[in-house]
Design an enzyme around this catalytic site. Sequence first.
Site, PDB file in Angstrom:
ATOM      1  N   LYS A  91      -1.404 -10.518   2.026  1.00 31.06           N
ATOM      2  CA  LYS A  91      -2.866 -10.681   2.039  1.00 31.06           C
ATOM      3  C   LYS A  91      -3.260 -11.922   1.264  1.00 31.06           C
ATOM      4  CE  LYS A  91      -4.221  -5.788   1.920  1.00 31.06           C
ATOM      5  NZ  LYS A  91      -4.908  -4.793   1.108  1.00 31.06           N
TER       6      LYS A  91
ATOM      7  N   GLU B 127       5.030   3.798   4.190  1.00 31.15           N
ATOM      8  CA  GLU B 127       4.186   3.200   3.147  1.00 31.15           C
ATOM      9  C   GLU B 127       4.289   4.038   1.871  1.00 31.15           C
ATOM     10  OE1 GLU B 127      -0.128   2.781   3.717  1.00 31.15           O
ATOM     11  OE2 GLU B 127       0.085   0.650   3.293  1.00 31.15           O
TER      12      GLU B 127
ATOM     13  N   GLU C 210      -9.854  -7.250   7.783  1.00 33.69           N
ATOM     14  CA  GLU C 210      -9.909  -6.890   9.204  1.00 33.69           C
ATOM     15  C   GLU C 210     -11.162  -6.077   9.511  1.00 33.69           C
ATOM     16  OE1 GLU C 210      -7.343  -6.536   7.193  1.00 33.69           O
ATOM     17  OE2 GLU C 210      -5.450  -7.004   8.199  1.00 33.69           O
TER      18      GLU C 210
HETATM   19  C1  G6Q Z   1      -3.109   3.456   2.940  1.00 36.30           C
HETATM   20  C2  G6Q Z   1      -3.306   2.070   2.592  1.00 36.30           C
HETATM   21  C3  G6Q Z   1      -3.957   1.215   3.656  1.00 36.30           C
HETATM   22  C4  G6Q Z   1      -5.469   1.310   3.717  1.00 36.30           C
HETATM   23  C5  G6Q Z   1      -5.997   0.150   4.551  1.00 36.30           C
HETATM   24  C6  G6Q Z   1      -7.493   0.188   4.724  1.00 36.30           C
HETATM   25  O1  G6Q Z   1      -2.645   4.288   2.206  1.00 36.30           O
HETATM   26  O2  G6Q Z   1      -3.949   1.998   1.394  1.00 36.30           O
HETATM   27  O3  G6Q Z   1      -3.440   1.471   4.940  1.00 36.30           O
HETATM   28  O4  G6Q Z   1      -5.872   2.540   4.234  1.00 36.30           O
HETATM   29  O5  G6Q Z   1      -5.621  -1.066   3.972  1.00 36.30           O
HETATM   30  O6  G6Q Z   1      -8.149   0.133   3.497  1.00 36.30           O
HETATM   31  P1  G6Q Z   1      -9.674   0.380   3.385  1.00 36.30           P
HETATM   32  O7  G6Q Z   1      -9.962   1.781   3.796  1.00 36.30           O
HETATM   33  O8  G6Q Z   1     -10.047   0.120   1.959  1.00 36.30           O
HETATM   34  O9  G6Q Z   1     -10.364  -0.583   4.328  1.00 36.30           O
END
Ligand code: G6Q
Length: 544
Positions: free
Chosen positions: A508, A357, A216
């Site tokens: 994913k 989460e 994203e």
């Molecule tokens: C949070 C998760 C998840 C993560 C996002 C964004 O604890 O790991 O919400 O923050 O998937 O990940 P990136 O910062 O690596 O883009």
Amino acid sequence: MTMNIPQLTKRAAWQPLEAHYTKIRNMHLRKLFADDPKRGERMTTEAIGIYFDYSKHRITDETLSLLFQLAEESGLRARIDSMFRGEKINITEKRAVLHTALRAPKGKSIVVDGEDVVPKVHTVLDKMTGFCNRVRSGEWKGHTGKPIRNVINIGIGGSDLGPVMAYEALRHYSQRDLTLRFVSNIDGTDFAEAIRDLAAEETLFIISSKTFTTLETMTNAHTARDWVLKTLRHPAAVARHFVAISTNVGEVAKFGIDTTNMFEFWDWVGGRYSMDSAIGLSTMIAIGPENFRAMLDGFHQMDEHFRTAPFERNLPVLMGLLGIWYNNFFGMQTVAVLPYEQYLKRFPAYLQQLTMESNGKHVTLDGTEIGYQTAPIYWGEPGTNGQHSFYQMIHQGTKLIPCDFIGFIQPLNHLGRHHDLLMANMFAQAEALAFGKTPQEVQADGTPAWLVPHKTFEGNRPSSTILVKRLTPEALGKLVALYEHSVFTQGAIWQIDSFDQWGVELGKVLAGRIIPELETGTEHQLKHDNSTNTLIQRYRRYKK
Ligand code: G6Q
């Protein structure tokens, strides 16, 4: 590590808690208050400026002492120490869990893999400060020489929810001639609407991604770069209009961002615990470095309180244990978070990630299937808005929903009677939930007999009230850390890894398989289940 802790239902406090639950589960808050006229003063704790009233819970002193015993038997104390020491308590990812180091004052020392991380934290904070001052003062110029007026954070999950929540929560303190926006969704609408009325030459993008590979975020970042290049027509514009926050220097450089404009953080900062790392750059730009540091100080005060206060007066421990009581004994499925503060409108959404989460897990640390309930569902809306929608169910529905009421004594915007009216509603809701209205009381109002059941409130619906003097950056830090550590407390009791998130992976992977099937059409033979195949075929058929 606390792997030698017996399974939850085998701990010594468990059976007595079950027996105690059977004894008091029907006991009404009306009786508990009648039996103890000082209950509303006694069952409260105040620490570091946060007043926590837990008297409207379906508990007695015995409940609490059994819950404290359970916490002790769960090794909570040792686990807190392990986290603060930087041990690798996120065992499935073999990582330390050190968001507490992000708010440790200069001069403290926390060693991970032989290196003191506190000086690194402060180096990044100083770099953020310098950058923020340049943007806020207009010294940082865009490619055409104009100052930056708009800042867009592109990130998702932990790299979005904290920054959005903090920006909204602290908007009162923000520099109003800067526009801040947040783009997270891969749905193109999010980006399109965010830039609609903005000029690229005055817009700065902060690409926030720990990994710098998130689908994203990278898709939105490339769209942002295309927009900037299309308008400003020179590759050099990227360096003036993009900065990155990441742990991944290589990917940041590959994207074309000058790595001197990269703000670093580390693998021991979990995404959902990262709003006070460099991920908070947008917050710092909005409210200024001093306010940002005040917020960090608030976090740190709560960290110290959690680390040192006896369980009986420890706010996150109390809050976490009350959650265990309802979740594991009453079988309650959800918790409603009800801030009576419009600036906290994104707080429930932020807490959803933090709590669910972290603790939405089905196996214990050693991989054993859990035989009890873990994370409840968190949800909520600011009051009084919620009162005119879902509160009906909290008052009279068939589900018991413990509530967290959060209010502030001093308003940030003084407008006539508004604040007294707001707070009167908050106090009234907690009162109505706890004490209800009996059929006799309804009858005494002259209600006809047939209508009495409809107008009866059985009450006995539990809530906590968190009362703080004023919503300041420091107060926000304390509040967020309160929930962080309450989640930690519950994770320790449930013996789970609160810091991984494997549950987001499968979707994913499957999306990665489906993308080419949608993009390049019919040559891909579909090998999904019949429902997924049919949906994809239908999408392909009509997409043109
Ligand atoms: C949070 C998760 C998840 C993560 C996002 C964004 O604890 O790991 O919400 O923050 O998937 O990940 P990136 O910062 O690596 O883009």
